[in-house]
Scaffold this motif. Structure first.
Motif, mmCIF file in Angstrom:
data_model
loop_
_atom_site.group_PDB
_atom_site.id
_atom_site.type_symbol
_atom_site.label_atom_id
_atom_site.label_comp_id
_atom_site.label_asym_id
_atom_site.label_seq_id
_atom_site.Cartn_x
_atom_site.Cartn_y
_atom_site.Cartn_z
ATOM 1 N N GLN A 52 31.932 -42.850 11.312
ATOM 2 C CA GLN A 52 31.669 -43.856 10.744
ATOM 3 C C GLN A 52 32.650 -43.546 9.489
ATOM 4 N N LEU A 53 32.246 -41.627 8.883
ATOM 5 C CA LEU A 53 33.316 -42.171 7.818
ATOM 6 C C LEU A 53 34.551 -42.379 7.260
ATOM 7 N N TRP A 54 34.877 -42.618 6.659
ATOM 8 C CA TRP A 54 36.929 -43.080 6.233
ATOM 9 C C TRP A 54 37.008 -42.671 4.311
ATOM 10 N N THR A 55 36.283 -41.178 4.200
ATOM 11 C CA THR A 55 36.766 -40.980 2.626
ATOM 12 C C THR A 55 35.832 -39.833 2.100
ATOM 13 N N LEU A 56 36.106 -39.260 1.611
ATOM 14 C CA LEU A 56 35.740 -37.358 1.180
ATOM 15 C C LEU A 56 34.678 -37.898 -0.477
ATOM 16 N N PHE A 57 34.356 -39.386 0.175
ATOM 17 C CA PHE A 57 34.077 -39.582 -1.626
ATOM 18 C C PHE A 57 32.406 -38.744 -1.585
ATOM 19 N N SER A 58 31.920 -38.611 -0.416
ATOM 20 C CA SER A 58 30.261 -37.560 -0.394
ATOM 21 C C SER A 58 30.385 -36.117 -0.823
ATOM 22 N N PHE A 59 31.234 -35.665 -1.505
ATOM 23 C CA PHE A 59 31.915 -34.362 -1.299
ATOM 24 C C PHE A 59 32.424 -33.988 -2.957
ATOM 25 N N LYS A 60 31.694 -35.332 -3.666
ATOM 26 C CA LYS A 60 31.979 -35.214 -4.535
ATOM 27 C C LYS A 60 30.633 -34.727 -5.614
ATOM 28 N N PHE A 61 29.586 -34.736 -5.102
ATOM 29 C CA PHE A 61 28.121 -35.040 -5.332
ATOM 30 C C PHE A 61 27.794 -33.243 -4.952
ATOM 31 N N LYS A 62 28.037 -33.150 -3.357
ATOM 32 C CA LYS A 62 28.016 -31.902 -2.701
ATOM 33 C C LYS A 62 29.153 -31.079 -2.394
ATOM 34 N N LYS A 63 29.459 -29.282 -3.202
ATOM 35 C CA LYS A 63 30.431 -29.035 -3.063
ATOM 36 C C LYS A 63 29.533 -27.567 -2.239
ATOM 37 N N HIS A 64 28.724 -27.521 -2.364
ATOM 38 C CA HIS A 64 28.253 -26.204 -1.549
ATOM 39 C C HIS A 64 27.510 -26.134 -0.751
ATOM 40 N N PHE A 65 27.758 -25.630 0.725
ATOM 41 C CA PHE A 65 27.404 -24.927 1.493
ATOM 42 C C PHE A 65 27.316 -24.440 2.353
ATOM 43 N N LYS A 66 25.865 -23.431 2.337
ATOM 44 C CA LYS A 66 25.390 -22.831 2.821
ATOM 45 C C LYS A 66 24.429 -22.641 4.107
ATOM 46 N N ALA A 67 25.354 -21.542 4.545
ATOM 47 C CA ALA A 67 23.798 -21.522 6.089
ATOM 48 C C ALA A 67 22.844 -20.404 6.006
ATOM 49 N N GLY A 68 21.607 -20.788 6.697
ATOM 50 C CA GLY A 68 20.585 -20.221 6.873
ATOM 51 C C GLY A 68 21.121 -18.939 7.504
ATOM 52 N N ASN A 69 20.301 -17.648 6.429
ATOM 53 C CA ASN A 69 19.978 -16.088 7.009
ATOM 54 C C ASN A 69 19.018 -16.160 8.417
ATOM 55 N N GLY A 70 19.282 -15.296 9.161
ATOM 56 C CA GLY A 70 18.886 -14.478 10.093
ATOM 57 C C GLY A 70 17.854 -13.715 10.063
ATOM 58 N N GLY A 71 16.381 -13.522 10.662
ATOM 59 C CA GLY A 71 15.065 -12.938 10.442
ATOM 60 C C GLY A 71 15.261 -11.819 10.562
ATOM 61 N N ASP A 72 14.507 -10.851 10.270
ATOM 62 C CA ASP A 72 14.465 -10.014 10.590
ATOM 63 C C ASP A 72 13.205 -9.051 11.659
ATOM 64 N N GLY A 73 13.909 -8.174 12.143
ATOM 65 C CA GLY A 73 13.017 -8.292 13.573
ATOM 66 C C GLY A 73 12.097 -7.776 13.313
#
Length: 157
Positions: A52-73
């Motif tokens: 459903q996307l046809w452009t990269l316009f949404s990346f104009k406002f959000k350019k940093h993507f960071k995944a979550g860290n794993g939890g400690d045992g």
């Protein structure tokens, strides 16, 4: 809405959680021994095609993507939780390049709609894994592996 066909983004995979240096403690058990759990794996960075996307316009406002860290045992050999994965949605026909070397990594098309760009860091092992006949009470555990990071260029064909 404007048409945007090239954008630079920053992605980072999640760090792995640390293992636990825990010992078993109960009332009538004199020598409980080590029971530290493993750390959880960090989150992946996944690029997925969205029809459903046809452009990269949404990346104009959000350019940093960071995944979550794993939890400690924790004690009782309990592993930490896995980090949350980040899914970056792009339109079909997007070419993924490394921004520094300008090398093409992959193209997102109908045959290849999903790609794991960066894998999360591994979780460290708890002190339960380090026990042996000569080292019956290990007082150490492993730290988790840190996640990798990368600058990408997304280019629409």
């Amino acid at each position: 809405m404007k048409f945007l066909d090239q954008v630079k983004i920053f992605i980072k995979a999640g760090d792995g959680g640390s293992g636990s240096p825990s010992f078993r403690r109960e009332k009538f058990i004199e020598f409980g021994g080590p029971d530290g759990g493993d750390g959880g794996r960090g989150g992946h960075v996944i690029i997925r095609a969205n029809p459903q996307l046809w452009t990269l316009f949404s990346f104009k406002f959000k350019k940093h993507f960071k995944a979550g860290n794993g939890g400690d045992g924790s004690g009782s050999r309990k592993s930490g939780p896995k980090g949350k994965d980040v899914i970056v949605e792009v339109p079909y026909g997007t070419i993924i390049k490394d921004s520094i070397s300008e090398k093409v990594i992959e193209e997102i098309n109908k045959d290849n709609p999903e790609l794991i760009i960066l894998e999360g860091g591994l979780g460290g092992r708890g002190n339960f894994h380090f026990k042996s006949s000569t080292n019956q009470t290990p007082r150490y555990s492993q730290k988790g592996v840190s996640g990798k990071e990368m600058h990408l260029t997304l280019e629409l064909k």
